[in-house]
Design a protein around this motif. Structure first.
Motif, PDB file in Angstrom:
ATOM      1  N   GLY A  48      43.442   2.314  35.568  1.00 46.71           N
ATOM      2  CA  GLY A  48      42.390   1.765  35.828  1.00 46.71           C
ATOM      3  C   GLY A  48      42.333   0.731  35.445  1.00 46.71           C
ATOM      4  N   PHE A  49      41.869   0.685  34.420  1.00 42.15           N
ATOM      5  CA  PHE A  49      41.521  -0.930  34.405  1.00 42.15           C
ATOM      6  C   PHE A  49      42.511  -1.718  34.064  1.00 42.15           C
ATOM      7  CE2 PHE A  49      38.479   1.868  31.140  1.00 42.15           C
ATOM      8  CZ  PHE A  49      37.349   1.175  32.190  1.00 42.15           C
TER       9      PHE A  49
ATOM     10  N   ASP B  14      38.522   4.790  38.268  1.00 46.08           N
ATOM     11  CA  ASP B  14      40.135   4.906  37.722  1.00 46.08           C
ATOM     12  C   ASP B  14      39.447   4.861  36.206  1.00 46.08           C
ATOM     13  OD1 ASP B  14      40.799   5.805  40.467  1.00 46.08           O
ATOM     14  OD2 ASP B  14      42.131   3.950  40.551  1.00 46.08           O
ATOM     15  N   GLY B  15      39.555   3.901  35.656  1.00 43.17           N
ATOM     16  CA  GLY B  15      39.523   3.261  34.352  1.00 43.17           C
ATOM     17  C   GLY B  15      38.482   4.536  34.034  1.00 43.17           C
TER      18      GLY B  15
ATOM     19  N   PRO C 201      35.684  -5.045  41.402  1.00 44.07           N
ATOM     20  CA  PRO C 201      36.854  -3.959  42.291  1.00 44.07           C
ATOM     21  C   PRO C 201      36.804  -2.014  41.693  1.00 44.07           C
ATOM     22  CG  PRO C 201      37.116  -5.889  40.964  1.00 44.07           C
ATOM     23  CD  PRO C 201      35.646  -6.099  40.548  1.00 44.07           C
TER      24      PRO C 201
ATOM     25  N   GLN D  95      38.834   0.056  41.208  1.00 41.74           N
ATOM     26  CA  GLN D  95      39.654   0.537  40.099  1.00 41.74           C
ATOM     27  C   GLN D  95      39.198   1.188  38.804  1.00 41.74           C
ATOM     28  OE1 GLN D  95      40.574  -2.474  42.003  1.00 41.74           O
ATOM     29  NE2 GLN D  95      41.967  -1.135  43.391  1.00 41.74           N
ATOM     30  N   LEU D  96      37.756   0.403  39.433  1.00 39.23           N
ATOM     31  CA  LEU D  96      36.472   0.002  37.227  1.00 39.23           C
ATOM     32  C   LEU D  96      36.719   2.067  37.655  1.00 39.23           C
ATOM     33  CD1 LEU D  96      35.518  -0.328  35.120  1.00 39.23           C
ATOM     34  CD2 LEU D  96      33.132  -0.430  37.036  1.00 39.23           C
TER      35      LEU D  96
ATOM     36  N   PHE E  66      42.119  -2.919  37.772  1.00 43.09           N
ATOM     37  CA  PHE E  66      40.769  -3.590  37.975  1.00 43.09           C
ATOM     38  C   PHE E  66      40.868  -4.970  37.096  1.00 43.09           C
ATOM     39  CE2 PHE E  66      36.386  -4.155  35.417  1.00 43.09           C
ATOM     40  CZ  PHE E  66      35.445  -4.307  36.410  1.00 43.09           C
TER      41      PHE E  66
ATOM     42  N   GLY F 111      39.919   8.186  33.505  1.00 41.77           N
ATOM     43  CA  GLY F 111      40.246   7.656  31.794  1.00 41.77           C
ATOM     44  C   GLY F 111      39.956   7.873  31.000  1.00 41.77           C
TER      45      GLY F 111
ATOM     46  N   ALA G 249      42.511  -7.439  39.468  1.00 35.44           N
ATOM     47  CA  ALA G 249      41.624  -7.729  40.749  1.00 35.44           C
ATOM     48  C   ALA G 249      40.368  -8.586  40.643  1.00 35.44           C
ATOM     49  CB  ALA G 249      40.530  -6.392  41.205  1.00 35.44           C
ATOM     50  N   VAL G 250      39.647  -8.582  39.588  1.00 32.39           N
ATOM     51  CA  VAL G 250      38.799  -9.544  38.378  1.00 32.39           C
ATOM     52  C   VAL G 250      38.952 -10.712  38.523  1.00 32.39           C
ATOM     53  CG1 VAL G 250      36.656 -10.118  36.654  1.00 32.39           C
ATOM     54  CG2 VAL G 250      37.242  -7.747  37.374  1.00 32.39           C
TER      55      VAL G 250
ATOM     56  N   ARG H 237      45.730  -6.243  42.744  1.00 35.51           N
ATOM     57  CA  ARG H 237      45.445  -5.874  41.718  1.00 35.51           C
ATOM     58  C   ARG H 237      46.506  -6.277  41.262  1.00 35.51           C
ATOM     59  NH1 ARG H 237      45.963   1.054  43.458  1.00 35.51           N
ATOM     60  NH2 ARG H 237      45.589   0.118  46.264  1.00 35.51           N
TER      61      ARG H 237
ATOM     62  N   TYR I   1      29.148  -9.423  37.162  1.00 35.52           N
ATOM     63  CA  TYR I   1      28.521  -8.125  37.658  1.00 35.52           C
ATOM     64  C   TYR I   1      27.675  -7.824  37.135  1.00 35.52           C
ATOM     65  CZ  TYR I   1      33.692  -8.502  39.342  1.00 35.52           C
ATOM     66  OH  TYR I   1      34.662  -9.063  40.136  1.00 35.52           O
TER      67      TYR I   1
ATOM     68  N   LEU J  27      47.447  11.360  27.542  1.00 39.56           N
ATOM     69  CA  LEU J  27      47.499  10.947  29.062  1.00 39.56           C
ATOM     70  C   LEU J  27      46.108  10.432  29.189  1.00 39.56           C
ATOM     71  CD1 LEU J  27      47.905  14.763  30.091  1.00 39.56           C
ATOM     72  CD2 LEU J  27      49.015  13.364  31.113  1.00 39.56           C
ATOM     73  N   ALA J  28      44.648  10.412  28.852  1.00 40.59           N
ATOM     74  CA  ALA J  28      43.995   9.718  28.920  1.00 40.59           C
ATOM     75  C   ALA J  28      44.485   7.997  28.693  1.00 40.59           C
ATOM     76  CB  ALA J  28      42.740   9.743  27.893  1.00 40.59           C
TER      77      ALA J  28
ATOM     78  N   TRP K 156      46.572   6.490  29.631  1.00 42.12           N
ATOM     79  CA  TRP K 156      48.109   6.109  31.108  1.00 42.12           C
ATOM     80  C   TRP K 156      46.326   5.929  31.928  1.00 42.12           C
ATOM     81  CZ3 TRP K 156      50.453   9.841  34.130  1.00 42.12           C
ATOM     82  CH2 TRP K 156      51.229   9.572  34.955  1.00 42.12           C
ATOM     83  N   PHE K 157      45.365   6.534  31.757  1.00 43.09           N
ATOM     84  CA  PHE K 157      44.634   6.744  33.017  1.00 43.09           C
ATOM     85  C   PHE K 157      43.883   5.664  32.621  1.00 43.09           C
ATOM     86  CE2 PHE K 157      44.317  12.277  33.089  1.00 43.09           C
ATOM     87  CZ  PHE K 157      46.051  11.856  34.529  1.00 43.09           C
ATOM     88  N   VAL K 158      44.057   5.403  31.437  1.00 43.32           N
ATOM     89  CA  VAL K 158      42.932   4.144  31.515  1.00 43.32           C
ATOM     90  C   VAL K 158      43.967   2.868  31.839  1.00 43.32           C
ATOM     91  CG1 VAL K 158      41.742   3.149  29.625  1.00 43.32           C
ATOM     92  CG2 VAL K 158      41.000   5.223  29.381  1.00 43.32           C
TER      93      VAL K 158
ATOM     94  N   GLU L 231      51.449   2.594  40.712  1.00 47.57           N
ATOM     95  CA  GLU L 231      51.579   3.715  39.910  1.00 47.57           C
ATOM     96  C   GLU L 231      52.106   2.065  38.788  1.00 47.57           C
ATOM     97  OE1 GLU L 231      50.727   6.734  38.993  1.00 47.57           O
ATOM     98  OE2 GLU L 231      51.536   7.107  40.839  1.00 47.57           O
TER      99      GLU L 231
ATOM    100  N   GLU M  92      53.912   5.255  28.303  1.00 44.49           N
ATOM    101  CA  GLU M  92      53.275   5.003  29.508  1.00 44.49           C
ATOM    102  C   GLU M  92      51.980   3.894  29.809  1.00 44.49           C
ATOM    103  OE1 GLU M  92      55.683   5.048  32.291  1.00 44.49           O
ATOM    104  OE2 GLU M  92      54.347   3.962  33.533  1.00 44.49           O
TER     105      GLU M  92
ATOM    106  N   VAL N 193      38.229  11.579  29.803  1.00 44.40           N
ATOM    107  CA  VAL N 193      39.589  12.097  29.485  1.00 44.40           C
ATOM    108  C   VAL N 193      40.122  11.755  28.005  1.00 44.40           C
ATOM    109  CG1 VAL N 193      41.444  12.796  29.994  1.00 44.40           C
ATOM    110  CG2 VAL N 193      40.364  12.659  31.842  1.00 44.40           C
ATOM    111  N   LEU N 194      38.883  10.762  27.690  1.00 43.17           N
ATOM    112  CA  LEU N 194      40.018  10.642  26.223  1.00 43.17           C
ATOM    113  C   LEU N 194      38.669  11.032  25.908  1.00 43.17           C
ATOM    114  CD1 LEU N 194      41.600   8.406  24.510  1.00 43.17           C
ATOM    115  CD2 LEU N 194      39.737   6.630  24.588  1.00 43.17           C
TER     116      LEU N 194
END
Lengths: 528, 358, 337
Positions: free
Chosen positions: C146-147, B328-329, B323, B325-326, C150, B332, C153-154, C159, B33, C138-139, C141-143, C252, C77, B335-336
């Motif tokens: 998200g990715f 959300d990534g 998308p 969801q990017l 994502f 994350g 979807a790409v 998803r 993109y 935790l990060a 997990w979040f990553v 999740e 996770e 936070v990292l």
């Protein structure tokens, strides 16, 4: 011995080590002769451990050179030092408590057979070492280290170094955690090792021990080597002067005897320690106003638990505690603070101060429900600020900046600040646990004088210390604690240090070493 | 991290955010993109129009409230990862209580106001209790709160989802959801008129931030809490009962999370759906709070940033093929990076940007 | 440390979990008196439970290695999500929507490689840059949350992936991955308790200084265990995918808390790989209960039955939660100032 007798076992030349702006070792020279014991003497913080950590490869020196058996060496890690035959017994044992003695001895040097640890080979080698030096370590190879008493743990450490092939052993304050009888036994072990041609460095701040065992003594002060003397040609007074740079008086302070009313009465107190073992066993004590009651004892005999029971940090199993006649046994810590029990904790780093808080914020610690700092729930930071400034001023806290973080202060200044804070709200009882541990000499005197003054003002003070000089200097009465009980209460003017030592070891003057072949589970000591 | 100066914290927060977005852009480019267009949409979607700004404020209100809930717990050294669950329980309690009590009250503004008060109270109680539970389990049973609160999140989603689909399902609705709140149960909306945003909601949020900040800084309870977070042993020495502190901290945190749930229901949604679809406010709140170094006042700018990102996300979902969801990534990644202040300190040192004190 | 010691202490905890499972069955049976227990506990149920347990057991074994050595990897996770997704993407890249069994195995290998690559980065942040272990975990997990969706979807425009292929069973209708997992669990036990590496790992977690002064690099040991934990979590995710046959990225994601349950599994198992695997099996059984209820026609709300493993985690963690963590967990180690 392959090296000739004229080649020293270890030679350090011009060692300088800086931590940031602090010079821990300043161009130190040090020579250890083959087959001898060389004591490294100095106050806490004089740079002894740093110097030896450099020899052991834990730190890199900024300047200077190391040679072992005549060969110049660069140690990047303890492994390098060990390969050159240098072993170190640390003050805090480098043992894994949850692993067995066998696993600990061979850690990092496990004999391997088909990828698995060869148990038999390891046992055989350890037994050889033990029979050579008459150690008992091979008799409890499968016991977990945490179940041994400290004297036995220390012997495990020594066997570990020998197992790794050390012929130069560094012992860092090895007697600090031992009872007098265990100290005797260690002295014998050291003498045996010397007989067998091992070379030993004995780090200590205790003059008598250095004089007893060492062939030579080097004194360090403020990171500098003040001098090296032959043991035969020196005296305790000479060494003390070299250590502190001035005449030291070991004398007791004169004072009037006290006749105040009882402020704190403890009756039949029983308490359990962290591992659910009974640590305080039927203790009675009465503390009067205007009196200092000293509690002596080897660390781990229940003093910490007793103090926590009185200050409200640990629950009591049986017995009663009364403050000025009122039963406070069930009262929580906060209410006890509010009712006038002040406490200088054993561990100022983790308990007495929040390291990342400024002195102002620390001035509120423990006082957060007491007027004028708190008005109901609402805090009055101006009052707290003024209070902090007063403490800093009155107790000569350096640097004199109430906004400095507690963690940035030296141990002595941290301790002075705590003493100032704890006295600040006019308590009835002060419990001082190891009030001068790790504190510089100037601050020690300051704190001692302050405690005596507070006594004159009518405060009842309970002092717990493992330093006999301190206990004798301050106390009106001394209670000796052993395995959770008061073995005896003695008059400091009428007791010798030798007698105190015997009492601390449980009142059983015997030449037999207390550690028998069969280790007592959790015997004697606690780990810190 | 805690000993860092305020300026350093801000610098680390900014560096973390920028680094995360930068990596996000690289991923956008690698995925084929146009990253420039993506940045453009981020800006337009968050602050580019009045609608976008209102949307950003709406999301920010929730992020800040949930972020404060997290900050309360983290500051006291308790890892409440369960704000999402407490947010769901709170919001659902609002719907249930208002829908249940509405028939007993007059159908006018007075009735509406009373219902709002009741609904908010229900949310606070529900959120507080749902957080107190893992607090009690930790204090008296030794159960690690990170794991129990995560499990309680899963349980809240499943349990409320079951109730929404069953007992509390609105039979007249086509989608699976509860009955709607009565029309007169709504916050007054001065100045900005948007069905899903009200300045009153924003004010409630700001008042909460101020109240929490004052409690933390100026009361002995707050001092106890913060001291427990810095150094548990010193707090015990100073007379804090560690077990009770854990429970009060969790309850306090859950109360704020529950309040966020009430604001979500009353100001925005108006009913409850399956909670797996209500948005990850409680999770992203962890990022918001960490970015603010767990300082309740710092949560405001951090929450605005996340509100902006979320708002841009809704814009991107409609106006772009990237998308969503990017986002959300990227959250994350923020936070990292926040977890590794040392990384930025070292970079700052190497490049000479760190100033002389570090 | 002897095996008997471990089993003695672990059995109480495992007993608690068994009790919970039995109670769950009991409650189920009171709902209906028509159906006998033998219809509920069938060979198929046990075999499916094993299948459900494998991903949890793998993550648990990895996680316990890291924690034994002093690093709390709560990113399990997240690494499972990455593992599951990379396996799906690999399968799809090699074989489109109809991959062969060879592609499935290639996908498993690829998932491990991707997880290792990611964990190396993670380990550097934790060990070299001393990241806060909890926040960084935790990060991850979040990553992952998200990715992975994502990228899904790409690639697939949604998803979740389209249907791919699940792994073929070998003897007795069992998945070969169950055998693989058993092998890994046993090997992990041997390495931990019978080799010097095991001693080093324990020492790194209990008293890193002791290990350092023995001349072993503490941080190298920790790098090894953290990377192993990521590899195992990634493999666990991939195994989950290979059994399911397609990637689910909604909510999740398909991993749905299994990494967290893995952590609880090794806590129950008192950091013993075999104990952890046994706990994982019980969680697997709880997980399959829902399917089994439907199979035999017990009408319970599936939404609630699905929550059983989570409730079990809380109950058992509270009742037997006081495990003794290694002393040095969470503390970065530096040998020189």
């Amino acid at each position: 011995m392959t090296a000739s007798q004229t080649t020293p076992a270890v030679r350090l030349e011009g060692i300088t080590k800086r931590f940031g702006d602090v010079v821990a070792n300043d161009s130190v020279d040090f020579t250890l002769e083959q087959g001898s014991i060389h004591a490294l003497l100095g106050e806490n913080g004089s740079g002894k451990t740093t110097l030896m950590s450099i020899l052991y490869g834990l730190y890199d020196q900024n300047e200077g050179s190391i040679s072992v058996d005549g060969h110049e060496q660069t140690f990047d890690s303890p492994r390098d030092a060990m390969e050159a035959g240098v072993g170190m017994i640390h003050q805090h044992f480098q043992l894994v408590p949850s692993m067995t003695v066998l696993q600990n001895v061979i850690l990092g040097h496990e004999p391997v057979d088909n990828g698995l640890i060869n148990d038999g080979a390891a046992r055989g080698r350890i037994e050889d070492i033990c029979s050579r030096y008459e150690f008992d370590v091979d008799q409890y190879l499968d016991t977990r280290v945490e179940e041994l008493d400290l004297g036995a743990q220390q012997r495990v450490e020594i066997v570990k170094s020998l197992y790794r092939g050390a012929d130069v052993l560094i012992l860092d304050e090895p007697t600090a955690v031992l009872t007098p009888q265990e100290v005797e036994r260690l002295m014998d072990v050291m003498a045996d090792l010397r007989e067998d041609g091992q070379s030993l460095i004995f780090i200590s701040h205790k003059l008598d021990e250095a004089l007893e065992i060492a062939d030579q003594i080097t004194v360090l002060r403020d990171g500098e080597a003040i001098g090296t003397v032959d043991t035969a040609e020196t005296t305790e007074q000479d060494l003390a002067q070299m250590m502190v740079g001035r005449e030291v008086l070991f004398d007791r302070l004169e004072r009037e005897s006290s006749t105040g009313d009882p402020v704190l009465e403890v009756d039949g107190l029983c308490m359990r320690g962290d591992r659910d073992r009974r640590q305080v066993d039927d203790i009675d004590l009465t503390l009067r106003s205007g009196e200092i009651l000293g509690i002596a004892g080897v660390q781990g005999n229940g003093q910490s638990e007793l103090v926590e029971g009185i200050t409200g940090l640990r629950s009591v199993e049986e017995g009663t505690i009364r403050l000025a006649g009122d039963d406070i046994t069930g009262m929580n810590r906060r209410r006890r603070i509010e009712n006038g029990i002040a406490y200088i904790p054993e561990d100022r780093q983790s308990e007495g101060l929040v390291q990342d808080y400024s002195l102002v914020r620390n001035a509120l610690l423990g006082n957060q429900t007491i007027a004028p700092y708190a008005n109901g729930q609402i805090l009055d930071w101006d009052e707290v600020s003024d209070h902090a400034a007063e403490i800093v001023e009155e107790y000569d806290v350096q640097p004199p900046n109430p906004d400095a973080t507690a963690g940035s202060l030296s141990g002595g200044n941290q301790q002075k600040f705590i003493v100032g804070r704890e006295i600040g709200h006019d308590p009835d009882v002060l419990v001082a646990s190891h009030p001068t541990r790790g504190v510089d000499i100037g601050s020690v005197e300051f704190i001692h004088n302050r405690l005596i003054e507070l006594r004159e003002e009518g405060l009842g003070i309970l002092v717990v210390s493992s330093k006999l000089e301190e206990i004798r200097k301050l106390s009106d009465r001394i209670a000796v604690m052993y395995e959770g009980e008061f073995i005896d209460v003695v008059d400091p003017d009428a007791v010798t240090e030798e007698d105190l030592g015997l009492l601390m070891a449980g009142h059983e003057p015997t030449n037999e070493p207390p550690q028998q072949s069969d280790p007592q589970p959790d015997g004697g000591g606690s780990r810190d | 991290m805690l000993s860092a100066t305020v300026l350093e914290r801000i610098a680390i927060a900014i560096a973390s955010t920028l680094s995360a977005i930068l990596i996000g852009l690289v991923i956008v480019a690698v995925a084929g993109y146009n990253p420039v267009q993506f940045v453009n949409q981020l800006v337009v979607g968050s602050f580019g129009s009045e609608r976008a700004i209102v949307r950003t404020l709406r999301y920010s209100t929730l992020f800040i409230l949930t972020g404060v809930a997290v900050a309360v717990a983290f500051r006291a050294g308790v890892f409440n990862i369960g704000v999402q669950g407490q947010f769901i329980m709170g919001g659902f309690a609002t719907v249930v209580s208002i829908v249940g009590i509405a028939p007993l009250l007059p159908e006018n503004a007075v009735g509406g106001t009373i219902l709002i008060a009741i609904g908010t109270l229900a949310a606070i109680v529900a959120g507080g209790l749902y957080a107190a539970l893992p607090g009690v389990l930790k204090a008296y049973g030794g159960a690690n709160e990170i794991i129990t609160t995560i499990m309680l999140n899963f349980i809240a989603i499943g349990f409320v989802g079951w109730l929404v689909a069953g007992r509390f399902n609105d039979p007249e609705a086509t989608a699976t959801r509860t009955r709607q709140l009565p029309e007169y149960v709504e916050l007054p909306s001065p100045i900005v008129s948007d069905p899903n945003f009200s300045l009153v909601g924003l004010l409630v949020m700001l008042a909460t931030v101020a109240a929490v900040a004052v409690i933390m800084a100026r009361t002995s309870f707050g001092y106890d809490m913060v001291t427990s977070g810095y150094q548990q042993s010193a707090a015990g020495y100073a007379g804090v009962d560690p077990k009770r502190m854990i429970v009060s901290t969790m309850t306090f945190s859950g109360v704020v999370a529950g309040l966020a749930g009430a604001v979500f229901v009353i100001m925005i949604q108006g009913y409850y759906t399956d909670p797996s679809g209500v948005g990850n406010y409680g999770f992203d709140a962890i990022a918001v709070s960490l970015l603010a170094a767990n300082n309740p006042v710092g949560v405001v700018p951090a929450g605005l940033l996340f509100g902006g990102l979320e708002s841009a996300g809704s814009h991107i979902q409609i106006n772009s093929d990237v998308p969503v969801q990017l986002i959300d990534g990227i959250v994350g990644l923020v936070v990292l990076f926040v977890a590794v202040p040392e990384l930025f300190r070292m970079i700052a040192k190497r490049t000479g940007l760190g100033g002389e004190n570090r | 440390m002897s095996v008997a010691d471990y089993t003695a202490r672990t059995s109480v905890r495992l007993g608690g979990l068994v009790l919970f499972v039995l109670i769950a069955f009991g409650v189920a049976l009171t709902f209906t008196d028509e159906i006998a227990l033998e219809r509920l506990v069938t060979f198929g149920f046990l075999s499916r439970s094993l299948e459900m347990a494998t991903p949890i057991a793998l993550a648990a074994v990895g996680g316990l290695y890291a924690e034994k050595s002093g690093v709390f990897n709560i990113g399990l996770e997240g690494f499972m999500i990455f593992g599951a997704f990379s396996a799906a993407a690999t399968m799809y890249a090699l074989g489109g929507t109809s991959p062969t069994q060879g592609h499935v195995w290639a996908a498993l290998v690829a998932a491990v490689l991707v997880s290792v690559a990611l964990t190396v980065l993670f380990a550097v942040l934790l060990i070299h840059f001393k990241a806060d272990q909890i926040v960084a975990g935790l990060a991850v997990w979040f990553v992952g949350l998200g990715f992975a969706p994502f990228t899904a979807a790409v690639i697939w425009g949604s998803r979740s992936s389209p249907g791919l292929t699940s792994i073929d069973p070998i003897a007795f209708g069992q998945s070969p991955l169950i055998l693989l997992t058993i092998g890994i669990v046993v090997a992990s036990w041997v390495v931990l308790y019978r080799t010097r590496y095991g001693n080093w790992i324990q020492a790194a977690g209990e008293n890193p200084e002791a290990l350092d002064t023995a001349g072993i690099d503490v941080n190298r040991v920790r790098y090894a265990t953290v990377i192993f934990s990521g590899a195992m979590a990634g493999l666990g995710g991939a195994v989950l995918l290979a059994h399911a046959g397609n990637f689910g990225g909604t909510g999740e994601t398909m991993v749905d808390g299994r990494g967290w349950i893995g952590i609880v599994a090794y806590l129950f198992g008192n950091y013993n790989p075999i104990g952890a695997a046994a706990a994982a099996l019980l969680f697997g059984a709880l997980d399959m209960l829902n399917v089994q209820f439907q199979t035999v026609g017990i009408d319970l709300p599936s939404r609630l039955v699905n929550l059983l493993p989570y409730v079990a985690v809380i109950v058992v963690l509270t009742a037997w939660g006081k495990t003794r963590m290694p002393d040095a967990v969470g503390e970065p180690y530096e040998s020189e100032e």
